[in-house]
Design an enzyme around this catalytic site. Structure first.
Site, short mmCIF file in Angstrom:
data_model
loop_
_atom_site.label_atom_id
_atom_site.label_comp_id
_atom_site.label_asym_id
_atom_site.label_seq_id
_atom_site.Cartn_x
_atom_site.Cartn_y
_atom_site.Cartn_z
NE ARG A 10 -1.24 2.47 2.94
CZ ARG A 10 -0.77 3.57 3.49
NH1 ARG A 10 -0.72 4.70 2.79
NH2 ARG A 10 -0.31 3.57 4.73
CG ASP A 11 3.19 4.37 3.00
OD1 ASP A 11 2.96 5.26 2.16
OD2 ASP A 11 3.75 4.59 4.08
CG HIS A 207 3.45 4.50 9.16
ND1 HIS A 207 3.14 3.43 8.34
CD2 HIS A 207 3.95 5.47 8.35
CE1 HIS A 207 3.44 3.76 7.08
NE2 HIS A 207 3.93 4.99 7.07
CG HIS A 209 7.86 7.83 6.37
ND1 HIS A 209 7.46 8.39 5.19
CD2 HIS A 209 6.86 6.97 6.71
CE1 HIS A 209 6.28 7.91 4.82
NE2 HIS A 209 5.90 7.03 5.74
CB CYS A 240 2.45 10.89 2.39
SG CYS A 240 0.83 11.64 2.14
#
Length: 314
Positions: A10-11, A207, A209, A240
């Protein structure tokens, strides 16, 4: 046991400027499940005109549900997405609610108040299902550590939002470093503040990064606070598309190696995970020669003395 939640399908995929073939995604999900990854976010039920990479999410959920023991997660930005996810029988709904209202409007086209209403509507939808068919509802507070549009996001904004989300019906809240602004002290401060606000049992995951190289350090800081679920992406794919400069999730295989080397069990077989990463990298670069794949372990290899915690205990 530390739970690794793979978010790459997904991401990781949503930021690529080319479509990844569904068969590549199926092999990816199958390989990670076989390696012991317990949870995979396989896609998102969104407006496919905005994110065409997600148009095969229903098919991917159906495929993932055939894999024994795998928890199948999907991202849903609104009630319509949740309805599709419930129909597909996903196990977990992840709802993004940004602490930065500007980011929220760009990401899901809704204000804080509107997103609170969406969470409440999704709670009602889930509660109407038979108990055994109800997916869990996790709300990920995006830009919880800062926003590339607004800049500083006050800690009080994050804690207040967490409380409102729990009141609206979330089972749990996670904190997302969408923009890669977090540092270990900020992780500790904000995780503990949210734990105080809503109870530690209602915040088990983060979550992260690796935009500024602090991803693994931040993961350790989260573990110090009692966090037990860490999101990561195979090959470090992700970011994102609606937060400028927000690149790269922490690398799944590098994270698993660090945790296992420190004696934390993840239940994941590293050689198998590295093989899955190699296959994915080959598939992506076959589609686009400059496809971004990151990480260190796959190139350096496991140390000769490496022994997984389960074997070391024998």
């Amino acid at each position: 046991m530390i739970t690794i939640s793979e978010v790459g399908p997904r991401d990781g995929v949503q930021s690529l400027d080319f479509i990844v073939d569904i068969e590549v995604k199926k092999r990816w999900i199958t390989a990670e499940a076989a390696a012991g990854v317990p949870e995979i976010e396989v896609g998102s039920f969104v407006n496919y005109k905005r994110l065409p990479q997600m148009q095969d999410t229903t098919a991917l959920v159906k495929h993932a549900l055939t894999l024994p023991g795998l928890a199948v997660a999907v991202l849903v930005p609104n009630l319509r997405g949740a309805q599709a996810a419930v129909e597909a029988r996903a196990h977990k709904l992840s709802i993004p609610v940004s602490a930065s209202e500007t980011h929220s409007l760009r990401n899901v086209n809704r204000s804080h108040a509107q997103m609170i209403d969406e969470v409440a509507a999704i709670r009602a939808l889930v509660d109407d299902l038979p108990t055994e068919a109800r997916p869990s509802i996790e709300v990920g507070i995006a830009t919880a550590f800062g926003c590339t549009i607004e800049g500083h996001v006050p800690q009080s904004t994050v804690t207040d939002l967490a409380e409102r989300l729990m009141e609206a019906g979330a089972d749990e809240v996670g904190l997302s470093d969408t923009t890669g602004y977090a540092d270990p002290k900020m992780i500790r401060d904000r995780v503990r503040a949210v734990q105080t606000a809503i109870g530690a049992r209602h915040i088990t995951g983060v979550h992260l990064h690796n935009t500024r190289g602090l991803g693994l350090a931040n993961a350790l800081a989260a573990l110090e606070c009692g966090i037990t679920t860490l999101d990561a992406s195979l090959g470090g794919l992700g970011g994102c598309p609606f937060a400028p400069g927000a690149s790269g999730n922490i690398v799944t295989e590098d994270l698993v190696y660090m945790l296992e080397a420190m004696g934390h069990s993840t239940g994941i077989d590293l050689p198998s995970l590295i093989a899955a990463r190699k296959d994915l990298a080959e598939a992506l670069t076959a589609a686009r020669s400059d496809a971004p794949v990151y990480g260190f372990l796959a190139d350096a290899g496991l140390p000769l003395h490496y022994t997984p915690p389960e074997r070391a205990a024998q």
